[in-house]
Design a protein around this motif. Structure first.
Motif, PDB file in Angstrom:
ATOM      1  N   ARG A 265     -57.723 -14.752   3.860  1.00 48.49           N
ATOM      2  CA  ARG A 265     -58.723 -15.419   3.021  1.00 48.49           C
ATOM      3  C   ARG A 265     -58.870 -16.889   3.388  1.00 48.49           C
ATOM      4  N   THR A 266     -57.747 -17.564   3.649  1.00 50.71           N
ATOM      5  CA  THR A 266     -57.805 -19.000   3.934  1.00 50.71           C
ATOM      6  C   THR A 266     -58.521 -19.273   5.250  1.00 50.71           C
ATOM      7  N   TYR A 267     -58.172 -18.528   6.305  1.00 49.91           N
ATOM      8  CA  TYR A 267     -58.851 -18.746   7.587  1.00 49.91           C
ATOM      9  C   TYR A 267     -60.303 -18.293   7.539  1.00 49.91           C
ATOM     10  N   ARG A 268     -60.600 -17.235   6.772  1.00 46.00           N
ATOM     11  CA  ARG A 268     -61.993 -16.808   6.621  1.00 46.00           C
ATOM     12  C   ARG A 268     -62.833 -17.946   6.055  1.00 46.00           C
ATOM     13  N   GLN A 269     -62.309 -18.574   5.010  1.00 46.52           N
ATOM     14  CA  GLN A 269     -63.044 -19.677   4.394  1.00 46.52           C
ATOM     15  C   GLN A 269     -63.177 -20.859   5.342  1.00 46.52           C
ATOM     16  N   ALA A 270     -62.088 -21.184   6.044  1.00 45.65           N
ATOM     17  CA  ALA A 270     -62.117 -22.336   6.942  1.00 45.65           C
ATOM     18  C   ALA A 270     -63.136 -22.136   8.067  1.00 45.65           C
ATOM     19  N   ILE A 271     -63.155 -20.943   8.652  1.00 40.03           N
ATOM     20  CA  ILE A 271     -64.106 -20.653   9.735  1.00 40.03           C
ATOM     21  C   ILE A 271     -65.531 -20.711   9.209  1.00 40.03           C
ATOM     22  N   MET A 357     -56.070 -13.063  -6.891  1.00 40.30           N
ATOM     23  CA  MET A 357     -56.804 -13.609  -5.760  1.00 40.30           C
ATOM     24  C   MET A 357     -58.179 -12.961  -5.643  1.00 40.30           C
ATOM     25  N   ASN A 358     -59.210 -13.700  -5.996  1.00 36.58           N
ATOM     26  CA  ASN A 358     -60.576 -13.258  -5.747  1.00 36.58           C
ATOM     27  C   ASN A 358     -60.865 -13.454  -4.258  1.00 36.58           C
ATOM     28  N   PRO A 359     -61.394 -12.450  -3.561  1.00 36.47           N
ATOM     29  CA  PRO A 359     -61.676 -12.620  -2.130  1.00 36.47           C
ATOM     30  C   PRO A 359     -62.601 -13.784  -1.809  1.00 36.47           C
ATOM     31  N   ASN A 360     -63.377 -14.277  -2.785  1.00 33.55           N
ATOM     32  CA  ASN A 360     -64.280 -15.393  -2.516  1.00 33.55           C
ATOM     33  C   ASN A 360     -63.562 -16.735  -2.472  1.00 33.55           C
ATOM     34  N   TRP A 401     -58.254  -6.232  -5.511  1.00 30.84           N
ATOM     35  CA  TRP A 401     -57.791  -7.606  -5.667  1.00 30.84           C
ATOM     36  C   TRP A 401     -56.273  -7.633  -5.824  1.00 30.84           C
ATOM     37  N   LEU A 402     -55.659  -8.674  -5.296  1.00 34.10           N
ATOM     38  CA  LEU A 402     -54.201  -8.786  -5.254  1.00 34.10           C
ATOM     39  C   LEU A 402     -53.703  -9.725  -6.345  1.00 34.10           C
ATOM     40  N   VAL A 403     -52.563  -9.352  -6.929  1.00 35.74           N
ATOM     41  CA  VAL A 403     -51.942 -10.139  -7.999  1.00 35.74           C
ATOM     42  C   VAL A 403     -50.631 -10.729  -7.473  1.00 35.74           C
TER      43      VAL A 403
END
Length: 409
Positions: A265-271, A357-360, A401-403
Motif C-alpha cells: 500500500r505504501t509504495y503504491r501510494q508513493a508511485i 487498513m483501507n486500501p486507499n 481489509w486487514l486488521v
C-alpha cells in the motif's frame, strides 16, 4: 516516463489476495519445487491456478519462481513441472540457470522468461545476451548502483525490461549466491534451503589460541558482522523511475500478510503520487516513512544504489526485528448484523483499540465492541490463534481489509 510495475511477493493464496487488494500490479509466487524459498509454505498447482485466476480477473499479473541453481537430477523434474505450469498460464517464469532457461524455451515458449537476480547480471552486455536468447526481463544484480542501471537502460533494447528490488531484506552474498548456509549446515541457499547464517552472532578466533573468542567490535557481546539493514527506497522513488526501471520488486516471499499489505500500500501510494505530481509525492514523505515503519524491519539502508555500502549499512549488536504492529486478521465476510467474519491470528480482546487498513491509504482507528464465536456466543477475548470469529467493530469493514494492532513500547 516508462510504466512502473509494483511487484509484490506472496507466500500463500491468502497473501496473494492481500497483495492484489493493496495495490500490486504483479505478484511473484513459488511452487512446491524449484524455487529459492523451500521453507516457505509455497503454492500447490491447484492454489497457483486459483491465484492466477483471481489475479487475472483483477488485472494483476503472476510470475512463478523457478530460480534454483539446478543439478543434473533436477532437470527431468523441471521439464515435467513446466509442462504442468503450461496448463495454468502464469505471465512469466523467473529463472537463473541457463539449462532451466533452455527447458522453458522448449516446453513453454509462450510464457515470458524473467532472468533472476541469481544470474548475476551486472552489465548491459549480459542484458543484451539474455534478450537475444528470448528473455523479456532481467532482474538487476543487487550490487548495481542507480547510475549503472541507468547506463544499462541506455544500452539495451527499448522493450527489454529492468526489474530492481526497492524494499526488503538484504543478504550478504553476490546477487544472492550465498555459500554460508551450505558450508555451516549443508543446506544450500541456492537450492532454496537457506538457514540465514548471515543473521548469527560471530566472533574471531586466532588459530593458535583455540577457545579464545575475540569480538570483532570493541564489545563484549560479540557482533553480527554479516547482518545487513533492510533495503528501503521509499524516499527515492523518483530516482528509481528516472533510472529507467520497469518493475519495483519487494523482497519477502516468507513474509506475513501484514508486511505485504503495509509495504504494498505504501509504495503504491508513493508511485501513484509521484506520477500525479512530484510536489505531491514530496509533501507526503513523512506519511510514507511512518507507514513503511509499521511492518517488521531491521532498520533501513539504501543498499548499493548510491555507491558502495559502508559500516552504516550493518547492524552489529543484534539480529532482532523492529516490530510496532501485530497482525490480527483479514475480513473474510459478514453475518446478518454486519459483524466482520475473520480468522484471528493473534490475541484479540473486547474493548481494545485496533487499526483497519483501507486500501486507499486511510487507517481506521476502531474499538472492538464485541467478539463472538461461530455459534454466536459472546467472548471477552480470543487468545487462541486461527479461531474463526465474528467481530463487531462498530461499523462494517469490507471484505479483504486487514486488521492490525499497535503494540505498546
Amino acid at each position: 516516463m516508462r510504466k512502473t510495475e509494483l511487484l509484490i511477493p506472496a507466500s500463500s493464496l491468502e497473501v496473494l489476495k492481500v497483495a492484489v487488494t493493496y495495490g500490486a500490479d504483479a505478484v511473484y509466487i513459488g511452487g512446491e519445487m524449484f524455487g529459492l524459498r523451500a521453507k516457505a509454505r509455497n503454492f500447490s498447482l491447484e492454489e497457483m491456478k486459483e491465484g492466477i485466476l483471481y489475479a487475472h480477473e483483477r488485472g494483476v499479473k503472476v510470475y512463478i519462481t523457478a530460480n534454483i541453481v539446478a543439478r543434473n537430477e533436477d532437470l527431468p523434474g523441471i521439464r515435467e513441472y513446466f509442462r504442468e505450469l503450461k496448463e495454468i498460464g502464469p505471465d512469466a517464469l523467473i529463472i537463473s540457470d541457463p539449462g532451466v532457461f533452455a527447458i522453458a524455451k522448449e516446453e513453454v515458449p509462450e510464457i515470458d522468461i524473467h532472468i533472476s537476480t541469481q544470474a548475476n547480471s551486472t552489465n548491459y552486455g549480459t542484458y543484451n545476451f539474455w534478450y537475444q536468447q528470448g528473455a523479456t526481463r532481467v532482474v538487476a544484480a543487487r550490487e548495481l548502483s542507480l547510475k549503472e542501471i541507468g547506463e544499462i537502460r541506455q544500452q539495451i533494447p527499448e522493450d527489454m525490461e529492468i526489474e530492481c528490488f526497492i524494499h526488503g531484506a538484504m543478504c550478504i552474498s553476490h546477487s544472492g549466491r550465498c555459500l554460508l548456509s551450505s558450508y555451516f549446515t549443508d543446506r544450500s541457499a541456492n537450492m532454496g534451503a537457506c538457514t540465514h547464517p548471515c543473521r548469527w552472532k560471530y566472533y574471531v578466533m586466532e588459530e593458535s589460541r583455540p577457545g579464545e573468542y575475540l569480538p570483532v567490535e570493541e564489545n563484549e557481546r560479540g557482533t553480527y558482522i554479516f547482518n545487513s539493514k533492510d533495503l528501503c527506497m521509499i524516499e527515492h522513488v523518483p530516482e528509481m523511475i528516472e533510472a529507467g526501471i520497469d518493475s519495483f520488486k519487494i523482497e519477502g516471499r516468507m513474509k506475513t500478510a501484514l508486511y505485504v499489505a503495509t509495504v504494498a500500500r505504501t509504495y503504491r501510494q508513493a508511485i501513484d503520487d509521484y506520477q500525479k505530481s512530484p510536489d505531491l509525492y514530496a509533501s507526503r514523505m513523512d506519511y510514507y516513512r511512518e507507514e513503511i515503519a509499521k511492518c517488521t524491519y531491521r532498520l533501513f539502508t539504501t543498499g548499493f544504489y548510491f555507491g558502495k555500502t559502508d559500516a552504516n549499512a550493518q547492524i552489529y549488536n543484534e539480529n532482532t526485528y523492529v516490530k510496532e504492529y501485530t497482525y490480527i486478521g483479514i475480513v473474510e465476510g459478514h453475518n446478518e448484523a454486519g459483524y466482520a467474519y475473520m480468522m484471528q491470528r493473534n490475541k484479540l480482546s473486547s474493548g481494545e483499540e485496533v487499526e483497519v487498513m483501507n486500501p486507499n491509504g486511510e487507517n481506521l482507528a476502531l474499538t472492538v465492541k464485541g467478539i463472538y464465536d461461530e455459534e454466536g456466543n459472546r467472548m471477552e477475548s480470543a487468545p487462541h490463534p486461527k479461531q474463526m470469529l465474528y467481530v463487531d467493530f462498530g461499523r462494517k469493514i469490507l471484505e479483504g481489509w486487514l486488521v492490525r494492532r499497535k503494540e505498546e513500547k
